[in-house]
Structures are given as structure tokens and as C-alpha cells.
Design an enzyme around this catalytic site. Structure first.
Site, PDB file in Angstrom:
ATOM      1  N   ASP A 236      47.238  28.651  47.029  1.00  0.00           N
ATOM      2  CA  ASP A 236      46.349  27.488  47.019  1.00  0.00           C
ATOM      3  C   ASP A 236      46.916  26.449  46.060  1.00  0.00           C
ATOM      4  O   ASP A 236      48.046  26.581  45.580  1.00  0.00           O
ATOM      5  CB  ASP A 236      44.926  27.902  46.637  1.00  0.00           C
TER       6      ASP A 236
ATOM      7  N   LYS B  46      46.554  30.705  54.697  1.00  0.00           N
ATOM      8  CA  LYS B  46      46.003  31.035  53.375  1.00  0.00           C
ATOM      9  C   LYS B  46      44.768  31.922  53.502  1.00  0.00           C
ATOM     10  O   LYS B  46      44.639  32.932  52.802  1.00  0.00           O
ATOM     11  CB  LYS B  46      45.656  29.753  52.608  1.00  0.00           C
TER      12      LYS B  46
END
Length: 228
Positions: free
Chosen positions: A143, A125
Site C-alpha cells: 500500500d 493488493k
């Protein structure tokens, strides 16, 4: 419960509306270089952007290069970021990352996934955020906001963040891809929130597939009048 996946037409309208709402979306983390962005994103794990900005607004004027962070030392760095969750482990990762950047990358932030993910404290991420925001690559960092939004709306249904990421990359039209990450995070953060989504003021509620959206104020489509 996940919704059914949107059609191509729904997806296009979805991003067209988000673009109209926020023509120039951007991260809410404060940064002025790729290194500052990398450090800010590393610190933001399980923390709010607001809390990270409060810390980095004091840190970066003093130390915003790998060499300057190392000069602070571990305890010195901790004194700036101690208000952020998990600051002990984050400080250790930042110090180790700075050492690697200096030793292996001429103090520059790598512009590729392999080298970024090799840095301590940098996962998929974080790498996606840096590649997208610092280097303009069409990546998708999923997320909790984007994972929830993807499944709830039917934009990208998946059992885990990787499935949602892969689905988003597949379905998002190319013209929206570069800014899609920011649009989705901001929409999930301020409108399609977890407990009480603001469907009544949502600009994409009419193309959303979440069956409960009408319970939260989404306007029901008008039924065509029956012909006499």
C-alpha cells in the site's frame, strides 16, 4: 528520492527489530471470518481502517455471509457503509462479489489469486491481504505506507508498487515473510509516516539508509576514536 537498497544483514536486522517490537502483528481491520475480511479489505480502499471498522461493526452482526449481504440489497448495504469513501461503487462491487461467491464458489472465499482477482473490486493488493491474513500465504500487499517505507529506508526500492512488492518478496528472509506485511504497514502507519517520520523513536533507524533520518532525530552512529 529513493535510498540505496539495504544489504542482507541490514534487512535481517530490520525485521528482527520489528519482530521484537510487535511479536504478533495483525491487521487493524475487525473480522471473524475470511468473508468478513474480504469485505472489510474491499471497503478499506482509500479509506481508514477506523472508518471501515465503524461501519462493519454495525454491518457484520446483521449480515456477514454472501446470502445475508444480498438479502440487504444494494440500498440496504449502502445504509451501513455510507460513511466510507466511495461507498456507492464499493456497495455495487460487494453485491456483485457476493453473487459470484454464491454462484461459483459455494459461498466460500477463494484461496487463490486468480479467483480472488476475478471478483469485482478486488485487485492485487486486496487479494494479497486476503491470501496472507485469511489463508496464511506469504504474500506481500504493498500500500502507500509500504511503498513509501520501502523506497525511503532502502528496504525495497522500486518505481511502482509491483516493483516494490517483487523486491520485498526477494529480500525478506523466509522466517519473517508471513508477518512482514503487517510489520511494514504498522511501522509505516505509526512511525515511518509521510511528513514527519518519528526517526528519534524508530527501532530500525540505525539500519535505515535514508540520508535525511538524522534531521528527524535518528541517533548518529558513534565515530571510532582516532588512535594516538
Amino acid at each position: 528520492m529513493s535510498s540505496k537498497n539495504m544489504t542482507k544483514k541490514q534487512v535481517y536486522t530490520f525485521f528482527e527489530r520489528l519482530r521484537e517490537q510487535r511479536p504478533k502483528p495483525s491487521t487493524e481491520l475487525n473480522f471473524s471470518s475470511s468473508f468478513e475480511l474480504l469485505i472489510a479489505v474491499m471497503l478499506s480502499a482509500q479509506a481508514t481502517d477506523v472508518s471501515v471498522n465503524k461501519a462493519t461493526d454495525k454491518l457484520f452482526p446483521v449480515a456477514n455471509t454472501p446470502e445475508q449481504i444480498l438479502a440487504l440489497g444494494l440500498e440496504g448495504l449502502k445504509s451501513y457503509i455510507k460513511t466510507i469513501g466511495l461507498y456507492n461503487s464499493k456497495a455495487e462491487n460487494v453485491i456483485k462479489t457476493c453473487e459470484i461467491l454464491i454462484g461459483q464458489h459455494n459461498s466460500q472465499v477463494p484461496d487463490n489469486r486468480k479467483d480472488l482477482e476475478a471478483l469485482p473490486g478486488v485487485g492485487r493488493k486486496t487479494a494479497n491481504v486476503v491470501l496472507n491474513t485469511a489463508f496464511g500465504q506469504p504474500t506481500m500487499a504493498v500500500d502507500t505506507h509500504i511503498f513509501r517505507l520501502g523506497n525511503r529506508t532502502g528496504l525495497a526500492v522500486g518505481k511502482n508498487v509491483l516493483e516494490v512488492e517483487q523486491r520485498l518478496i526477494k529480500v525478506i528472509p523466509e522466517e519473517f515473510m508471513l508477518d512482514a506485511h503487517h510489520w511494514l504497514i504498522l511501522h509505516g502507519r505509526y512511525c515511518c509516516v509521510a511528513r514527519k517520520p518519528k526517526c528519534a523513536e524508530c527501532v530500525v533507524s540505525d539500519v535505515c539508509n535514508w540520508r535525511d533520518r538524522f534531521d528527524f532525530g535518528a541517533v548518529k552512529p558513534k565515530q571510532p576514536k582516532a588512535e594516538d
